[in-house]
Design a protein around this motif. Structure first.
Motif, PDB file in Angstrom:
ATOM      1  N   CYS A 196       0.268 -90.022  48.473  1.00 45.76           N
ATOM      2  CA  CYS A 196      -0.566 -90.286  49.634  1.00 45.76           C
ATOM      3  C   CYS A 196       0.304 -90.827  50.767  1.00 45.76           C
ATOM      4  O   CYS A 196       1.442 -91.211  50.553  1.00 45.76           O
ATOM      5  CB  CYS A 196      -1.669 -91.285  49.287  1.00 45.76           C
ATOM      6  N   LEU A 197      -0.248 -90.826  51.943  1.00 43.39           N
ATOM      7  CA  LEU A 197       0.454 -91.338  53.113  1.00 43.39           C
ATOM      8  C   LEU A 197      -0.443 -92.372  53.773  1.00 43.39           C
ATOM      9  O   LEU A 197      -1.665 -92.234  53.771  1.00 43.39           O
ATOM     10  CB  LEU A 197       0.728 -90.205  54.113  1.00 43.39           C
ATOM     11  N   ALA A 198       0.166 -93.420  54.325  1.00 42.81           N
ATOM     12  CA  ALA A 198      -0.613 -94.452  55.002  1.00 42.81           C
ATOM     13  C   ALA A 198       0.066 -94.766  56.327  1.00 42.81           C
ATOM     14  O   ALA A 198       0.947 -95.620  56.392  1.00 42.81           O
ATOM     15  CB  ALA A 198      -0.710 -95.696  54.139  1.00 42.81           C
ATOM     16  N   PRO A 199      -0.348 -94.061  57.370  1.00 47.37           N
ATOM     17  CA  PRO A 199       0.273 -94.273  58.678  1.00 47.37           C
ATOM     18  C   PRO A 199       0.126 -95.733  59.086  1.00 47.37           C
ATOM     19  O   PRO A 199      -0.946 -96.309  58.935  1.00 47.37           O
ATOM     20  CB  PRO A 199      -0.547 -93.372  59.597  1.00 47.37           C
ATOM     21  N   GLY A 200       1.214 -96.310  59.556  1.00 43.14           N
ATOM     22  CA  GLY A 200       1.147 -97.691  60.006  1.00 43.14           C
ATOM     23  C   GLY A 200       1.361 -98.713  58.902  1.00 43.14           C
ATOM     24  O   GLY A 200       1.502 -99.890  59.160  1.00 43.14           O
ATOM     25  N   PHE A 201       1.413 -98.262  57.697  1.00 38.80           N
ATOM     26  CA  PHE A 201       1.653 -99.180  56.575  1.00 38.80           C
ATOM     27  C   PHE A 201       3.126 -99.060  56.203  1.00 38.80           C
ATOM     28  O   PHE A 201       3.618 -97.955  55.931  1.00 38.80           O
ATOM     29  CB  PHE A 201       0.768 -98.798  55.394  1.00 38.80           C
ATOM     30  N   ASP A 202       3.800-100.171  56.186  1.00 37.02           N
ATOM     31  CA  ASP A 202       5.244-100.150  56.023  1.00 37.02           C
ATOM     32  C   ASP A 202       5.686 -99.987  54.575  1.00 37.02           C
ATOM     33  O   ASP A 202       6.018-100.963  53.912  1.00 37.02           O
ATOM     34  CB  ASP A 202       5.832-101.441  56.611  1.00 37.02           C
ATOM     35  N   ALA A 203       5.656 -98.741  54.114  1.00 35.70           N
ATOM     36  CA  ALA A 203       6.072 -98.488  52.735  1.00 35.70           C
ATOM     37  C   ALA A 203       6.468 -97.027  52.587  1.00 35.70           C
ATOM     38  O   ALA A 203       5.966 -96.165  53.305  1.00 35.70           O
ATOM     39  CB  ALA A 203       4.936 -98.818  51.791  1.00 35.70           C
ATOM     40  N   PRO A 204       7.376 -96.776  51.659  1.00 32.17           N
ATOM     41  CA  PRO A 204       7.767 -95.381  51.436  1.00 32.17           C
ATOM     42  C   PRO A 204       6.665 -94.624  50.695  1.00 32.17           C
ATOM     43  O   PRO A 204       5.856 -95.221  50.008  1.00 32.17           O
ATOM     44  CB  PRO A 204       9.012 -95.500  50.565  1.00 32.17           C
ATOM     45  N   SER A 205       6.671 -93.308  50.886  1.00 28.05           N
ATOM     46  CA  SER A 205       5.723 -92.455  50.184  1.00 28.05           C
ATOM     47  C   SER A 205       6.473 -91.436  49.352  1.00 28.05           C
ATOM     48  O   SER A 205       7.561 -90.991  49.733  1.00 28.05           O
ATOM     49  CB  SER A 205       4.855 -91.685  51.180  1.00 28.05           C
ATOM     50  N   VAL A 206       5.904 -91.076  48.248  1.00 33.79           N
ATOM     51  CA  VAL A 206       6.426 -89.973  47.444  1.00 33.79           C
ATOM     52  C   VAL A 206       5.291 -88.969  47.313  1.00 33.79           C
ATOM     53  O   VAL A 206       4.233 -89.307  46.783  1.00 33.79           O
ATOM     54  CB  VAL A 206       6.872 -90.448  46.046  1.00 33.79           C
ATOM     55  N   ILE A 207       5.501 -87.787  47.829  1.00 34.01           N
ATOM     56  CA  ILE A 207       4.450 -86.768  47.750  1.00 34.01           C
ATOM     57  C   ILE A 207       5.058 -85.421  47.384  1.00 34.01           C
ATOM     58  O   ILE A 207       6.254 -85.200  47.567  1.00 34.01           O
ATOM     59  CB  ILE A 207       3.678 -86.623  49.079  1.00 34.01           C
ATOM     60  N   PRO A 208       4.259 -84.522  46.874  1.00 32.64           N
ATOM     61  CA  PRO A 208       4.768 -83.193  46.552  1.00 32.64           C
ATOM     62  C   PRO A 208       5.044 -82.448  47.860  1.00 32.64           C
ATOM     63  O   PRO A 208       4.353 -82.671  48.845  1.00 32.64           O
ATOM     64  CB  PRO A 208       3.608 -82.514  45.809  1.00 32.64           C
ATOM     65  N   LEU A 211      12.822-101.550  50.844  1.00 34.28           N
ATOM     66  CA  LEU A 211      12.290-100.184  50.846  1.00 34.28           C
ATOM     67  C   LEU A 211      12.149 -99.714  52.291  1.00 34.28           C
ATOM     68  O   LEU A 211      11.619-100.429  53.127  1.00 34.28           O
ATOM     69  CB  LEU A 211      10.932-100.158  50.159  1.00 34.28           C
ATOM     70  N   ARG A 212      12.624 -98.539  52.545  1.00 36.17           N
ATOM     71  CA  ARG A 212      12.429 -97.993  53.897  1.00 36.17           C
ATOM     72  C   ARG A 212      11.175 -97.132  53.898  1.00 36.17           C
ATOM     73  O   ARG A 212      10.890 -96.420  52.937  1.00 36.17           O
ATOM     74  CB  ARG A 212      13.638 -97.148  54.298  1.00 36.17           C
ATOM     75  N   ALA A 213      10.439 -97.202  54.992  1.00 34.43           N
ATOM     76  CA  ALA A 213       9.165 -96.473  55.059  1.00 34.43           C
ATOM     77  C   ALA A 213       9.367 -94.991  55.330  1.00 34.43           C
ATOM     78  O   ALA A 213       8.954 -94.468  56.361  1.00 34.43           O
ATOM     79  CB  ALA A 213       8.272 -97.092  56.129  1.00 34.43           C
ATOM     80  N   GLU A 214      10.012 -94.308  54.413  1.00 31.58           N
ATOM     81  CA  GLU A 214      10.191 -92.876  54.606  1.00 31.58           C
ATOM     82  C   GLU A 214       9.355 -92.081  53.614  1.00 31.58           C
ATOM     83  O   GLU A 214       8.883 -92.610  52.621  1.00 31.58           O
ATOM     84  CB  GLU A 214      11.673 -92.500  54.473  1.00 31.58           C
ATOM     85  N   THR A 215       9.224 -90.810  53.903  1.00 36.33           N
ATOM     86  CA  THR A 215       8.442 -89.950  53.028  1.00 36.33           C
ATOM     87  C   THR A 215       9.370 -89.094  52.184  1.00 36.33           C
ATOM     88  O   THR A 215      10.195 -88.365  52.710  1.00 36.33           O
ATOM     89  CB  THR A 215       7.531 -89.032  53.865  1.00 36.33           C
ATOM     90  N   HIS A 216       9.234 -89.231  50.888  1.00 35.15           N
ATOM     91  CA  HIS A 216      10.057 -88.426  49.987  1.00 35.15           C
ATOM     92  C   HIS A 216       9.231 -87.254  49.493  1.00 35.15           C
ATOM     93  O   HIS A 216       8.189 -87.452  48.873  1.00 35.15           O
ATOM     94  CB  HIS A 216      10.514 -89.269  48.800  1.00 35.15           C
ATOM     95  N   ARG A 217       9.689 -86.066  49.762  1.00 34.54           N
ATOM     96  CA  ARG A 217       8.939 -84.892  49.321  1.00 34.54           C
ATOM     97  C   ARG A 217       9.587 -84.304  48.068  1.00 34.54           C
ATOM     98  O   ARG A 217      10.757 -83.938  48.088  1.00 34.54           O
ATOM     99  CB  ARG A 217       8.895 -83.844  50.434  1.00 34.54           C
ATOM    100  N   VAL A 218       8.836 -84.249  47.019  1.00 31.87           N
ATOM    101  CA  VAL A 218       9.366 -83.747  45.751  1.00 31.87           C
ATOM    102  C   VAL A 218       9.102 -82.243  45.656  1.00 31.87           C
ATOM    103  O   VAL A 218       7.977 -81.795  45.870  1.00 31.87           O
ATOM    104  CB  VAL A 218       8.687 -84.461  44.565  1.00 31.87           C
TER     105      VAL A 218
END
Lengths: 345, 345
Positions: free
Chosen positions: A152-164, A321-328
């Motif tokens: 999932c993604l949470a715009p404005g929330f300072d956390a990394p995401s892992v999504i497909p 943790l950097r608030a980046e999006t990791h796409r698997v």
DNA sequence: GATCTCCGCTAAATCGGATTAGCAAGTGCC
DNA sequence: GGCACTTGCTAATCCGATTTAGCGGAGATC
């Protein structure tokens, strides 16, 4: 739970040293000078007594519990769950962490209660997971905490995401069709987004379609149409039946999920069309049934296990943790549902 | 995980009382006399400060952590998992407990490590679960602990078990067939036991067959035959195809799992036989596909959710655990795969 | 008035480790 | 021999609750 555990004091006594010395010897810290003799005495005593440190006592002092919280809306349901948790469990075990699994059922009050329960127990970090890839807003209790968003993604929330990597998955499906020569008669079933049944902001469908269309366009091909459908077997069956009843003769179907494909198979069989001779099918998810179908379904796999693994590895890595999006990546499982294109009649 | 929590000392200071008084007021214990005035001052202070007790500190003192350990061999895989865990999670939440989920992969060393990890963290009890209903021997670390066996039996190990009532399930399947008038041409697919693929001592298959045969016998009917088959779609397809190829014309199939039924459907369709007109099918498990198949599959459901729920409720009940076996009913999900028997030709 | 009993509350110990401060013995150096 | 330093270890605190022991004051009893 019963049992008089051996404490560090017991070990120290047996080794004839102070608890302090025992502590340093056991933790292996080198910034405090412990002689080799003392160290081995302590280690021997600990081994003889079968000493195991009390994690609770340690947590109290160190503020770290070697424990992670996994918070998700629903843990069973369709594609997700099992494998994600397995992946997470494996990675956690590799780093001697245990996992608290919780399920909120999508209820904010329950969610708060569970998150507080985790925080009360000093979890080192929290994985906030969603079963459908969509936008979320984590509860306030989690702000400023060590959090990772999974699926999932949470715009404005300072956390990394892992999504497909759904966009690339769309491209993969398109390329699989193109590679077999399909450039016409391609229909997407259950297209842009999941309709009523799924929560707002689900973007997996949109991204898949974007990737698919992009790759077709580049090859000079395009979709004959997009049929909206809920992401389940029943609706897949109904929509494909309707499509055929309307007189369309698709050459290839891109189904949004394996469940939709399952329904599509049924509809095609009823219409006397065979896969892949008459119609090729490519799908997304790679659920168990993909392999059971005849012909076995070629599908772009949701990397469940990898998502869970990666989430834990990132959150257990040191440093902020950097608030980046990791796409698997979503790998293509090539099976038997795509056949060569025939010249259009 | 960051954050300077409010401690009980903070609350006591704000309320102008000693930590002792704060503790008693907050825990609501009545065996220590606290005036109503003092109690409400403390409660107010706690609320204003947003105080939440530190569960770790409490555990250290009380030896109880409001936490359960769930140890299973494999958490994903086929029928089990998801729903069991959901059931357990729900029951645990109702009693303010959190669940550590672990997976051993069937490896004894891993198992020991995980169980020790749980014990180190002061779990109040452990649910030892198996994904296939079979005999197990829990690791020595668990002896004398508060343990409940889920979906497995451990002769000689002093703990209660919660398992699906497979014998009654077999009877249920038999009765469903009898109710539709079937007394002949009944075959069991994937009969007595799961062969190579499943671990030793799996008894689900045996018990189902026992219940089935008992009920048929009582009605003066009997099985025409038992076809051994692994419990998956591929083998179900192969074995049923072979059965048909050998010239047998079954009137009803009792399939050991929904996956086997899935394969059976494929084989029957290939042979031009329709369900339920030509052949009735009754199955076990109630996986998702049971509802997706056409016709939808009548099957005896594995009570996953209930198993998980019951396990937690028993283990969280007070008083000592008695080493009895709790059999959870397996309800029949009546759908469309059983048709009326026709006079044998 | 002295002794007893309740009341309402607090000081202090405890749980089992981690960590800080510091002490005695030994070594090196001038 | 005296001083600084190092080495190796221990005493004491702390983490944040729970729990035991006990202390003053008010009222009751004789």
């Amino acid at each position: 739970m019963s049992g008089n555990r051996v404490t560090m004091a017991d070990v120290a006594r047996r080794a004839g040293v102070s608890p302090t010395t025992a502590s340093f010897a056991l933790s292996g810290r080198t910034d405090m000078r412990i002689s080799e003799a003392a160290r081995s005495k302590v280690l021997a005593a600990a081994a003889e007594l079968g000493y195991r440190p009390n994690a609770t006592a340690r947590s109290l002092r160190t503020k770290s519990s070697q424990t992670l919280g996994f918070v998700s809306d629903t843990i069973t349901t369709t594609p997700f769950a099992g494998e994600v948790i397995r992946g997470a469990l494996g990675a956690a075990r590799a780093k001697d962490h245990l996992l608290f699994i919780t399920e909120t059922g999508g209820d904010r009050a329950v969610e708060s209660g569970l998150v507080n329960g985790l925080l009360d127990r000093q979890v080192d970090a929290v994985i906030y997971a969603a079963m459908y890839t969509h936008y979320v807003s984590p509860p306030p209790e989690l702000h400023g905490r060590r959090v990772l968003l999974l699926n999932c993604l949470a715009p404005g929330f300072d956390a990394p995401s892992v999504i497909p990597d759904e966009i690339e998955a769309g491209r993969t499906a398109g390329r699989a069709l193109l590679a077999a020569g399909h450039t016409a008669g391609i229909w997407a079933i259950g297209g842009h987004q999941a309709i009523p049944a799924t929560p707002d902001g689900v973007f997996a469908g949109l991204e898949r379609m974007r990737g698919l269309q992009e790759v077709l366009r580049e090859a000079g091909a395009r979709l004959d149409g997009v049929v909206e459908s809920d992401w389940n077997a029943e609706d897949g069956y109904r929509e494909v039946s309707r499509l055929l009843a309307e007189g369309h003769r698709p050459r290839a179907l891109v189904c949004s999920t394996d469940r939709v494909s399952f329904g599509a198979y049924q509809a095609l069989a009823e219409a006397g069309l065979s896969v892949p001779q008459d119609v090729s099918v490519v799908s997304f998810d790679d659920q168990d049934i993909a392999g059971w179908l005849k012909p076995a379904l070629t599908t772009v796999a949701l990397p469940h296990h990898e998502l869970g693994r990666k989430a834990v590895e990132l959150i257990l890595g040191d440093g902020p943790l950097r608030a980046e999006t990791h796409r698997v990546p979503m790998p293509l499982r090539e099976r038997d549902s795509i056949g060569p294109a025939r010249p259009t009649g």
